[in-house]
Write an enzyme that holds these catalytic residues in place. Structure first.
Site, PDB file in Angstrom:
ATOM      1  N   LYS A 180       0.810  -1.224   0.000  1.00  0.00           N
ATOM      2  CA  LYS A 180       0.000   0.000   0.000  1.00  0.00           C
ATOM      3  C   LYS A 180       0.844   1.275   0.000  1.00  0.00           C
ATOM      4  O   LYS A 180       0.448   2.299  -0.545  1.00  0.00           O
ATOM      5  CB  LYS A 180      -0.945   0.011   1.207  1.00  0.00           C
ATOM      6  N   GLU A 183      -9.815   5.720   3.115  1.00  0.00           N
ATOM      7  CA  GLU A 183     -10.597   4.613   3.674  1.00  0.00           C
ATOM      8  C   GLU A 183      -9.614   3.479   3.959  1.00  0.00           C
ATOM      9  O   GLU A 183      -8.547   3.418   3.363  1.00  0.00           O
ATOM     10  CB  GLU A 183     -11.644   4.148   2.656  1.00  0.00           C
ATOM     11  N   SER A 218       1.829  -9.688  -0.825  1.00  0.00           N
ATOM     12  CA  SER A 218       1.484  -8.261  -0.759  1.00  0.00           C
ATOM     13  C   SER A 218       1.688  -7.639   0.621  1.00  0.00           C
ATOM     14  O   SER A 218       1.910  -6.445   0.727  1.00  0.00           O
ATOM     15  CB  SER A 218       0.042  -8.062  -1.204  1.00  0.00           C
TER      16      SER A 218
END
Lengths: 396, 262
Positions: free
Chosen positions: A94, A116, A383
């Site tokens: 991210k 969010e 990830s």
């Protein structure tokens, strides 16, 4: 097929029929402004230099391509490599996107950032760059996710961000996104909305793809060095789909590389409690774009379910819908149980605790191991790291 | 079949439009349809009926609440059309359906608009269908002689305001604030300036909505535009009412006061 692939998105932000802008009129001007600034800044030498430096010294890139020797032995089949996004600063892919978008926000003169978050990884990555750049930060998170991803909640607060609990609807990522959009509609003049996945109205899916594509570019280079060529298969989990687009984008035009996205089947595809949007959904409109979506016969959004908060979302990025329909990417599913087994197995075999999201990609390899050949090289996008999920594991 | 919106606008004269909004199915389908009649009897020129959606992202807490209850009551597009059809046997006030795009799209634009026309609906407001995405929808609007009302916002450029006006069949809806519905804002100079700007650009009538909550605010906005839309304030009245019966009386009284002030 792929060599003739037209450039996406088109001028209206469409990937084939998918994408576009389905938002209140109030934010259209902000999307126009965002698109214009993004197109300017991405060619700017100083911006590129600053982004590259941040990715190297702050995020910790490049992340390694790691040969998972004991997992490979266990499978007794293809060679498995992990692209170690879990080793980035804040522990998930991210941050690649948030460092890019925070530079964009600064360039646009916006001082207030909203985001969010589901698993909390995007919230954490946003709070992190806001601290680094001295920006005011507001994170929307569903109350169910606040409970199941508590470690990230504490970190977000420590970093100085305001965390607003969302009690409406499913109390998860869907409603956190709706609340963030309502905030943006209200404070659009001074606020930059850092969307965390390849979802939302145009140009967000394009911007997030651009910033996440570093994963695939590095992977390609590492494959050249470590495998002497391209991998055979790339596998990534898909919720909104940003880590998948990130690792796949550099390989889309390599027809020999098979691309597999793995969705969350929750309690099973027939249980009605899953988040397998591409596998069982239909095209529909939510949160600003047309894409595959889970909704009932009346067009009302169906509450998804996944053990993994990051995959617990009824929609998916519009480019994934396009890649499904053009058959460039194959989408598969694994259940909560299969993901959990992979989570535990890989922790024990490799000394790497994968996020429950990434565990879905790992679980698919186990599930489909008979379909792979021994001479194949498979890259899994790992990830994120799984320490955030210890609460969920303990609760079982 | 004529379009009642066009007829109403053509005979308006100096009167300002009063357009109340009710969520279909809140507190139940039957009562919500009775509000439409009450509104018509108390000075409403048109009525908006909200088609509830699970994720109403342009709406504040009140309309989120009414939508949630309505969906729990099992309301869907079909039952709303049936409700309108029943009203139409002896009610001539123009009816506008307002709601998010996904339920409409899931029903099918062509099928839904055709059935809506037959049921006695006159127009549509779809707040998340921007003009760029609306060309197919607008074809069905024209085909069925319905009215499409698109939204302009305080952030819309002059060029876009003109495009939105062109796409809107009979009148335009001006969102008064950057924000969601039901802010209950005290309107200031900024809003006056914005509405005056719209007046100079638009060549169609336009009404103001989002945050209109009292006779005073309605009167103030009415000075600069052709009418007002009131939604969340009515949901609040219905929510506060002791009984369904008293919610009908209170709604009538409230609208009557707004009418007098406009």
């Amino acid at each position: 097929m792929s060599s003739k692939r037209i450039k996406t998105p088109d001028r209206k932000g469409r990937f084939g029929q998918f994408g576009g802008r389905y938002v209140p009129e109030t934010v259209i001007y902000a999307l126009d402004e965002l698109e214009k600034c993004f197109n300017t800044i991405k060619k700017d030498k100083l911006f590129k230099k600053e982004l590259t430096a941040l990715l190297k010294y702050y995020v910790g890139r490049p992340t390694p391509l790691y040969f998972a020797e004991r997992f490979t032995e266990y499978l007794n089949g293809p060679k498995i490599y992990f692209k170690r996004e879990d080793l980035t600063h804040t522990g998930a892919h991210k941050i690649n996107n948030t460092v890019g978008q925070i530079l964009l926000a600064r360039y646009m003169g916006k001082k207030r950032i909203i985001a969010e978050t589901g698993a909390g990884q995007h919230g954490l990555a946003t709070a992190t760059v806001c601290a680094r750049f001295g920006m005011k930060c507001v994170i929307y998170m569903g109350t169910e996710d606040i409970e199941r991803q508590a470690p990230n909640v504490d970190k977000i607060k420590l970093l100085g961000a305001e965390l607003i609990p969302v009690h409406s609807g499913s109390k998860t990522l869907k409603d956190a996104t709706s609340e963030a959009l309502r905030d943006w509609v209200t404070n659009v003049r001074n606020t930059f909305y850092i969307i965390g996945s390849v979802v939302g109205p145009h140009p967000y899916p394009m911007i997030v793809r651009e910033f996440q594509s570093i994963i695939g570019r590095e992977t390609k280079q590492q494959c050249r060095n470590q495998l002497n060529g391209l991998p055979n298969i790339i596998i990534a989990c898909v919720g909104g789909g940003s880590n998948a687009i990130g690792i796949m984008n550099a390989f889309i035009k390599e027809p020999k590389v098979k691309l597999i996205g793995v969705e969350a089947a929750g309690y099973g595809l027939k249980s009605g409690k899953h988040a397998a949007t591409l596998s069982l959904g239909k095209p529909g409109v939510l949160h600003g774009s047309l894409s595959y979506l889970l909704f009932d016969k009346n067009g009302q959004i169906v509450l998804p379910h996944s053990i993994s908060a990051g995959l617990d979302y009824p929609g998916v990025g519009p480019e994934h819908s396009f890649l499904k329909e053009t058959r460039r990417v194959v989408y598969e599913t694994v259940t909560d149980k299969q993901a959990l087994n992979a989570f535990k197995l890989v922790s024990k075999l490799e000394g790497i605790i994968p996020a429950l999201e990434s565990s879905h990609a790992l679980a698919y390899i186990i599930k489909a191991k008979k379909s792979f050949k021994k001479n194949q090289n498979i890259i899994v996008c790992l990830s994120g790291r799984g320490d955030k999920d210890m609460g969920i594991i303990e609760g079982l | 079949m004529a379009n009642r919106i066009r007829d109403r606008l053509s005979t308006l004269g100096n009167r300002k439009l009063l357009i109340p909004f009710f969520t279909a199915g809140y507190p139940d389908l039957k009562t919500s349809m009775e509000y439409v009649r009450i509104a018509a009897d108390n000075g409403a020129d048109m009525v908006e009926i909200g088609m509830p959606f699970s994720d109403p992202l342009a709406d504040g807490p009140l309309i989120q609440h009414s939508s949630h209850i309505a969906l729990q009551n099992g309301v869907n597009l079909k039952s709303i059309l049936n409700g309108v059809k029943r009203l139409r046997s002896n009610l001539s006030v123009p009816i506008i359906l307002m709601g998010y795009y996904n339920p409409v799209r899931a029903y099918g634009d062509a099928r839904f608009l055709k059935e809506a026309k037959v049921s006695g609906v006159d127009g549509f407001i779809i707040p998340d269908l921007t003009i760029e995405e609306a060309s197919d929808f607008n074809k069905q609007i024209k085909k069925n002689d319905l009215s499409a009302i698109y939204l302009v916002a305080p952030t819309s450029s002059k060029k876009r305001i003109k495009m939105i006006s062109e796409m809107s069949t009979d009148f335009v809806y001006a969102v008064t604030v950057t924000g969601v519905t039901g802010t209950g804002k005290i309107f200031g100079k900024e809003t006056d300036t914005y509405l005056k700007k719209l007046k100079s650009i638009l060549d169609k009538p336009f009404v103001a909505g989002f945050g209109v909550s009292s006779p005073e605010s309605a009167k103030r906005l009415g000075k600069y535009c052709d009418g007002v839309v009131i939604g969340s304030a009515l949901v609040q009245i219905i929510k506060n009412a002791a009984t369904k019966k008293s919610s009908l009386t209170e709604t009538g009284k409230f609208l009557n006061n707004i009418r007098k002030a406009l």
